[in-house]
Enzyme design. Structure first.
Site: not given
Length: 421
Positions: A144, A239, A267
């Site tokens: 994702y 990623d 994050k």
């Protein structure tokens, strides 16, 4: 466990927001029931509006590597807020954050700050296309990379949890530029390069999958991706929105010794505030406006609140022994409960699968007993342990967790499993 206030809030929220939430997996549809509405957090604990306290292994889905309301982060935010929350102009702290990131990740010589992991991945793909002059992108089933249209093709995270890995509203003409390979299957990647010669702009991959549960790379997989992309002239995009500054000071690329062309982060680099970033070799990043012809902009990019929290977080993580401490705690936890699950762990991120294993691909992940996980989730929640409300997500240990937290969790896991039978 009393959830009267949460139930009332959730009923009202469902009248005001789709599913009562602002991100699908929070709705508890995968595990059923009412999500506790969180009122506060401190260290390793969160407290809901009904006064229930939980040992937290969600960590806001990964950013809170220092735990909740870490004093250094709170102090940095207060200083920044007192001076103004946003200017739409350069600030000193964004330079400091960029310095910390580039100093930790040698593959990033230049970077651009954005506001989310979705934005970072979307921009990285646009940059790969601009740099190579090609259109097609390879992603992996179960990975994702945010909710940009071209990436919602066989996606993980909430898409996998809710059974809609390929979203409605994505034109087939756009989705057709996204090619899907199997994670940890290098042959599937090589077949796509053979089928689309000189057409693939790049590969985007979670070097450690975190959005179908934690699935690490098998030996040789990441090295193979580096070899294939270098041979073809395609970009390798890591990623590291989850893994960056989580699995080690140098992220997954440092852990496995691979140099991607472009990296996305999020994050942890915002210390719990909305943030993202993409970066890479200088020659690639010079295609980004205002230096080049790949346009990307953002009103709140590099805002002083997010970058101040990020600087404070990364500064704490540079202290000696921090990663060794978190890894030791994560090992203590997963070793303590591992007999009952198939535990996949990389650093301080982990998933316990109700699955005999091994779990190295999306097909194997999907063999897990998600219904049993839902019962297990509630048995733990009632015992004051908060984990991800989906079998297909990661858990996280922070510096705020203590050995007492870990040991209490192990005991409660054993009780929960005994209840399940």
């Amino acid at each position: 466990m009393q959830l009267t206030k949460s139930e009332a809030l959730f009923a009202e929220a469902q009248r005001l927001m789709p599913g009562g939430v602002n991100s699908p997996v929070r709705s508890f549809r995968a595990v059923t029931g009412t999500p506790p509405f969180i009122a506060s957090g401190s260290g390793s604990r969160v407290v809901d509006v009904d006064g229930n306290e939980y040992i937290d292994y969600l960590g806001s889905w990964g950013p809170l590597v220092l735990g909740h309301a870490h004093p250094s982060v709170v102090a940095a935010l207060m200083r920044a807020a007192e001076n103004g929350t946003s200017f739409g102009a350069p600030v000193e702290q964004e330079v400091e954050l960029a310095r910390l990131i580039t100093g930790a990740l040698p593959s990033i010589e230049s970077l651009r700050l954005v506001n989310s992991g979705t934005e970072a991945c979307m921009s990285a793909i646009r940059l790969a296309r601009a740099f190579t002059g090609r259109d097609k992108i390879i992603k992996f089933a179960g990975n994702y990379h945010g909710h940009a249209d071209g990436l919602l093709v066989r996606a993980g995270s909430g898409g996998l949890t809710h059974g809609i890995p390929t979203s409605a509203g994505v034109p087939e003409s756009y989705a057709s530029e996204t090619l899907v390979a199997d994670f940890n299957d290098l042959d599937s990647v090589e077949q796509l390069f053979n089928s689309y010669p000189n057409a693939i702009a790049g590969i985007i991959v979670e070097p450690v999958a975190g959005n179908m549960g934690v699935v690490g790379p098998t030996p040789g997989f990441l090295e193979g991706l580096r070899r294939v992309t270098a041979h073809d002239g395609a970009m390798l995009i890591f990623d590291e929105v989850i893994t960056g500054f989580r699995v080690g000071a140098g992220g997954a690329q440092g852990l496995y010794g691979i140099m991607p062309d472009i990296t996305t982060l999020g994050k942890i680099i915002g210390g719990g505030l909305p943030v993202g970033c993409y970066g890479g070799r200088r020659e690639i990043m010079e295609r980004v406006a205002p230096l080049g012809d790949m346009y990307q902009a953002g009103t709140l990019s590099g805002n002083p609140l997010a970058v101040s929290a990020g600087v404070a977080t990364l500064t704490e993580l540079r202290k000696p022994g921090v990663y060794e401490q978190i890894d030791r705690l994560a090992t203590r936890l997963t070793d303590g409960v591992g007999a009952a699950f198939r535990i996949n762990r990389v650093g301080s991120m982990f998933t316990g699968f109700f699955n005999p294993g091994p779990v190295e691909s999306l097909a194997e992940v999907e063999q897990s007993d998600a219904t049993k996980y839902g019962r297990y989730f509630h048995a733990l929640l009632e015992r004051g342990v908060y984990i991800a409300p989906s079998q297909f997500e990661a858990g996280f240990v922070s510096t705020a967790h203590t050995e007492a937290d870990i040991d209490a969790t192990i005991e409660r896991v054993r009780e929960a499993l005994a209840e399940l039978g």
